[in-house]
Motif scaffolding. Structure first.
Motif, PDB file in Angstrom:
ATOM      1  N   LYS A 158       0.843  -1.184   0.000  1.00  9.56           N
ATOM      2  CA  LYS A 158       0.000   0.000   0.000  1.00  9.56           C
ATOM      3  C   LYS A 158       0.887   1.246   0.000  1.00  9.56           C
ATOM      4  CE  LYS A 158      -3.838   2.116   2.551  1.00  9.56           C
ATOM      5  NZ  LYS A 158      -4.692   2.022   3.759  1.00  9.56           N
ATOM      6  N   TRP A 159       0.435   2.287  -0.709  1.00 11.45           N
ATOM      7  CA  TRP A 159       1.228   3.504  -0.808  1.00 11.45           C
ATOM      8  C   TRP A 159       1.047   4.377   0.429  1.00 11.45           C
ATOM      9  CZ3 TRP A 159       0.282   5.391  -6.541  1.00 11.45           C
ATOM     10  CH2 TRP A 159       0.937   4.504  -7.418  1.00 11.45           C
ATOM     11  N   THR A 160       1.646   3.968   1.515  1.00 17.97           N
ATOM     12  CA  THR A 160       1.703   4.810   2.701  1.00 17.97           C
ATOM     13  C   THR A 160       2.750   5.894   2.469  1.00 17.97           C
ATOM     14  OG1 THR A 160       3.407   3.426   3.703  1.00 17.97           O
ATOM     15  CG2 THR A 160       1.107   2.852   4.174  1.00 17.97           C
ATOM     16  N   TYR A 161       2.834   6.828   3.386  1.00 13.93           N
ATOM     17  CA  TYR A 161       3.847   7.891   3.275  1.00 13.93           C
ATOM     18  C   TYR A 161       5.243   7.280   3.211  1.00 13.93           C
ATOM     19  CZ  TYR A 161       6.828  11.808   4.647  1.00 13.93           C
ATOM     20  OH  TYR A 161       7.828  12.743   4.698  1.00 13.93           O
ATOM     21  N   ASP A 162       5.499   6.303   4.082  1.00 11.54           N
ATOM     22  CA  ASP A 162       6.822   5.672   4.124  1.00 11.54           C
ATOM     23  C   ASP A 162       7.097   4.860   2.851  1.00 11.54           C
ATOM     24  OD1 ASP A 162       7.445   6.740   6.572  1.00 11.54           O
ATOM     25  OD2 ASP A 162       6.765   4.989   7.714  1.00 11.54           O
ATOM     26  N   ARG A 163       6.074   4.166   2.342  1.00 10.39           N
ATOM     27  CA  ARG A 163       6.283   3.370   1.133  1.00 10.39           C
ATOM     28  C   ARG A 163       6.562   4.265  -0.065  1.00 10.39           C
ATOM     29  NH1 ARG A 163       8.545  -1.097  -0.609  1.00 10.39           N
ATOM     30  NH2 ARG A 163       7.799  -1.659  -2.693  1.00 10.39           N
ATOM     31  N   LYS A 164       5.895   5.392  -0.136  1.00 13.49           N
ATOM     32  CA  LYS A 164       6.145   6.327  -1.228  1.00 13.49           C
ATOM     33  C   LYS A 164       7.596   6.814  -1.201  1.00 13.49           C
ATOM     34  CE  LYS A 164       1.627   8.411  -2.152  1.00 13.49           C
ATOM     35  NZ  LYS A 164       0.861   9.672  -2.100  1.00 13.49           N
ATOM     36  N   LYS A 165       8.100   7.064   0.000  1.00 13.90           N
ATOM     37  CA  LYS A 165       9.492   7.490   0.125  1.00 13.90           C
ATOM     38  C   LYS A 165      10.432   6.414  -0.398  1.00 13.90           C
ATOM     39  CE  LYS A 165      11.076   9.609   3.722  1.00 13.90           C
ATOM     40  NZ  LYS A 165      11.400   9.971   5.134  1.00 13.90           N
ATOM     41  N   VAL A 166      10.111   5.150  -0.090  1.00 12.30           N
ATOM     42  CA  VAL A 166      10.937   4.034  -0.568  1.00 12.30           C
ATOM     43  C   VAL A 166      10.911   3.961  -2.088  1.00 12.30           C
ATOM     44  CG1 VAL A 166      11.128   1.510  -0.646  1.00 12.30           C
ATOM     45  CG2 VAL A 166      10.726   2.666   1.533  1.00 12.30           C
ATOM     46  N   ILE A 167       9.711   4.097  -2.680  1.00  9.59           N
ATOM     47  CA  ILE A 167       9.560   4.027  -4.140  1.00  9.59           C
ATOM     48  C   ILE A 167      10.383   5.113  -4.822  1.00  9.59           C
ATOM     49  CG2 ILE A 167       7.913   4.400  -6.032  1.00  9.59           C
ATOM     50  CD1 ILE A 167       5.803   2.973  -4.275  1.00  9.59           C
ATOM     51  N   VAL A 168      10.292   6.336  -4.315  1.00  4.23           N
ATOM     52  CA  VAL A 168      11.022   7.448  -4.921  1.00  4.23           C
ATOM     53  C   VAL A 168      12.519   7.335  -4.645  1.00  4.23           C
ATOM     54  CG1 VAL A 168      11.339   9.950  -4.944  1.00  4.23           C
ATOM     55  CG2 VAL A 168       9.034   8.985  -4.804  1.00  4.23           C
ATOM     56  N   ASN A 169      12.876   7.170  -3.384  1.00  4.45           N
ATOM     57  CA  ASN A 169      14.289   7.165  -3.015  1.00  4.45           C
ATOM     58  C   ASN A 169      15.067   6.009  -3.645  1.00  4.45           C
ATOM     59  OD1 ASN A 169      13.830   9.442  -1.499  1.00  4.45           O
ATOM     60  ND2 ASN A 169      13.735   8.372   0.466  1.00  4.45           N
ATOM     61  N   SER A 170      14.425   4.843  -3.765  1.00  5.11           N
ATOM     62  CA  SER A 170      15.117   3.697  -4.354  1.00  5.11           C
ATOM     63  C   SER A 170      15.521   3.992  -5.796  1.00  5.11           C
ATOM     64  CB  SER A 170      14.238   2.446  -4.310  1.00  5.11           C
ATOM     65  OG  SER A 170      13.076   2.598  -5.116  1.00  5.11           O
ATOM     66  N   ARG A 171      14.722   4.777  -6.494  1.00  3.70           N
ATOM     67  CA  ARG A 171      15.014   5.139  -7.876  1.00  3.70           C
ATOM     68  C   ARG A 171      16.056   6.251  -7.960  1.00  3.70           C
ATOM     69  NH1 ARG A 171      10.439   2.626  -7.681  1.00  3.70           N
ATOM     70  NH2 ARG A 171       9.485   1.676  -9.534  1.00  3.70           N
ATOM     71  N   ILE A 172      15.839   7.311  -7.198  1.00  5.38           N
ATOM     72  CA  ILE A 172      16.729   8.467  -7.265  1.00  5.38           C
ATOM     73  C   ILE A 172      18.121   8.123  -6.730  1.00  5.38           C
ATOM     74  CG2 ILE A 172      17.073  10.861  -6.596  1.00  5.38           C
ATOM     75  CD1 ILE A 172      14.625  10.242  -8.449  1.00  5.38           C
ATOM     76  N   GLU A 173      18.177   7.441  -5.591  1.00  6.36           N
ATOM     77  CA  GLU A 173      19.476   7.125  -4.983  1.00  6.36           C
ATOM     78  C   GLU A 173      20.271   6.138  -5.837  1.00  6.36           C
ATOM     79  OE1 GLU A 173      18.514   5.836  -1.055  1.00  6.36           O
ATOM     80  OE2 GLU A 173      17.876   7.838  -0.399  1.00  6.36           O
ATOM     81  N   ALA A 174      19.588   5.122  -6.378  1.00  3.19           N
ATOM     82  CA  ALA A 174      20.286   4.156  -7.231  1.00  3.19           C
ATOM     83  C   ALA A 174      20.816   4.830  -8.486  1.00  3.19           C
ATOM     84  CB  ALA A 174      19.357   3.004  -7.595  1.00  3.19           C
ATOM     85  N   THR A 175      20.012   5.713  -9.079  1.00  7.17           N
ATOM     86  CA  THR A 175      20.427   6.418 -10.294  1.00  7.17           C
ATOM     87  C   THR A 175      21.602   7.352 -10.012  1.00  7.17           C
ATOM     88  OG1 THR A 175      18.150   6.320 -11.136  1.00  7.17           O
ATOM     89  CG2 THR A 175      19.635   7.891 -12.187  1.00  7.17           C
ATOM     90  N   SER A 176      21.532   8.086  -8.904  1.00  9.16           N
ATOM     91  CA  SER A 176      22.618   8.996  -8.531  1.00  9.16           C
ATOM     92  C   SER A 176      23.908   8.235  -8.265  1.00  9.16           C
ATOM     93  CB  SER A 176      22.225   9.802  -7.284  1.00  9.16           C
ATOM     94  OG  SER A 176      21.124  10.646  -7.551  1.00  9.16           O
ATOM     95  N   ALA A 177      23.780   7.093  -7.574  1.00  7.58           N
ATOM     96  CA  ALA A 177      24.961   6.285  -7.270  1.00  7.58           C
ATOM     97  C   ALA A 177      25.582   5.736  -8.549  1.00  7.58           C
ATOM     98  CB  ALA A 177      24.581   5.145  -6.330  1.00  7.58           C
ATOM     99  N   LEU A 178      24.733   5.282  -9.475  1.00 14.83           N
ATOM    100  CA  LEU A 178      25.232   4.748 -10.739  1.00 14.83           C
ATOM    101  C   LEU A 178      25.928   5.838 -11.551  1.00 14.83           C
ATOM    102  CD1 LEU A 178      25.409   2.227 -12.494  1.00 14.83           C
ATOM    103  CD2 LEU A 178      23.172   2.810 -13.461  1.00 14.83           C
ATOM    104  N   LEU A 179      25.370   7.039 -11.531  1.00 15.03           N
ATOM    105  CA  LEU A 179      26.008   8.171 -12.215  1.00 15.03           C
ATOM    106  C   LEU A 179      27.388   8.447 -11.638  1.00 15.03           C
ATOM    107  CD1 LEU A 179      23.007  10.625 -12.598  1.00 15.03           C
ATOM    108  CD2 LEU A 179      24.503   9.889 -14.461  1.00 15.03           C
ATOM    109  N   SER A 180      27.487   8.350 -10.321  1.00 10.74           N
ATOM    110  CA  SER A 180      28.765   8.584  -9.659  1.00 10.74           C
ATOM    111  C   SER A 180      29.800   7.549 -10.094  1.00 10.74           C
ATOM    112  CB  SER A 180      28.580   8.535  -8.143  1.00 10.74           C
ATOM    113  OG  SER A 180      29.791   8.772  -7.474  1.00 10.74           O
TER     114      SER A 180
END
Length: 300
Positions: free
Chosen positions: A75-97
């Motif tokens: 379910k898209w709780t506040y915490d789950r939404k953070k996981v969905i967004v952060n997992s994408r942004i952080e992985a992409t940023s790390a890969l760019l690095s």
């Protein structure tokens, strides 16, 4: 080619790796699991975002980023939404690095994305050759941040493709097994009005389109990974029901779907009619052009 890949254990990633293994491509897979190398598949442990693997000397031609937490798992709780967004942004940023430190940069970066970027509309046809505003909802904002982060790869002189996936149909994962189960239990049918457009694509065509883009340097930016013949949900239900020999006219009111899924209901009720103009105009040949062809392949 030497290919660097994230998200290889996911639904699309698994199919992609299986296909690439048949070729002479050399695969380097970033993973948080301890896995054994195979003939032309090399696993690189990525256990801590604070300590990224050093791949300075790795020769990479193509980088494919499919990493991200599942949308429908919880379910898209506040915490789950953070996981969905952060997992994408952080992985992409790390890969760019990681890539930015490579002595020889990849020529191509393919980043996963979604047609959920588009505003829900029953009349608009979304072409990937046109500029379209991002939807003002959770999915639209997530895709915006994801694509914006990945676009930094172009500053490194890398050709960037945003693979906006439609409804990916395949066995062993994705949304198709969910639809199949609904019809097996006689609960599949017209969801809401049934007039919302489903822009779908067979998973084999997703993989084939990625390989096609490898060798077509003129393709960049947003690319709709959808079949050329989207259908409205009521037609999708009819085709699936008839192919499975199950009823397909059971009405499921919008209120019920929203009660069960909460905000996730937009993945079923929203309407995005996306056309793969870039793939079609460059003569990509879909193996599954029509929904019936895809269903005949997926349903035994």
């Amino acid at each position: 080619m030497h290919i660097l890949l994230t998200g290889a254990t996911g639904f699309i990633g698994d199919h992609l790796v299986h296909e690439l293994e048949k070729s002479d491509h050399e695969l380097f897979i970033l993973t948080r699991q301890k896995l054994k190398n195979r003939a032309n598949v090399h696993y690189i442990e990525w256990l801590n975002d604070d300590k990224l693997p050093n791949l300075e000397d790795l020769p990479v031609d193509v980088c494919i980023n499919l990493a991200g937490a599942g949308l429908m798992d919880e379910k898209w709780t506040y915490d789950r939404k953070k996981v969905i967004v952060n997992s994408r942004i952080e992985a992409t940023s790390a890969l760019l690095s990681i890539v930015s430190k490579m002595k020889s940069k990849p020529k191509l970066w393919i980043n996963a994305s979604a047609i959920g970027a588009y505003t829900s509309s029953k009349s608009t046809i979304y072409l990937d050759t046109e500029e379209n505003a991002y939807a003002d909802n959770f999915l639209g904002k997530t895709v915006y941040e994801w694509e914006k982060t990945a676009s930094a790869a172009s500053d490194l002189g890398i050709r960037v493709v945003f693979a906006r996936f439609g409804l990916v149909l395949g066995t062993g994962g994705g949304s198709f097994p969910v639809f199949e189960k609904l019809f097996q239990t006689y609960t599949g049918g017209k969801f809401g009005s049934g007039r919302q457009w489903y822009s779908w694509i067979h998973v084999d065509d997703v993989v084939a389109a990625m390989l096609f883009i490898f060798n077509h340097e003129q393709i960049s930016g947003v690319v709709n990974f959808t079949a050329p013949h989207p259908v409205q949900e009521k037609k999708f239900a009819e085709r699936l029901g008839k192919t499975m020999h199950k009823p397909y006219k059971t009405p499921v009111p919008k209120k019920i779907i929203k009660f069960i899924l909460g905000e996730r209901a937009m993945t079923i009720l929203d309407s995005q009619r996306a056309y793969p103009e870039k793939l079609v105009s460059n003569h990509f040949e879909f193996r599954f052009e029509t929904l019936q062809e895809a269903l005949d392949d997926l349903i035994d």
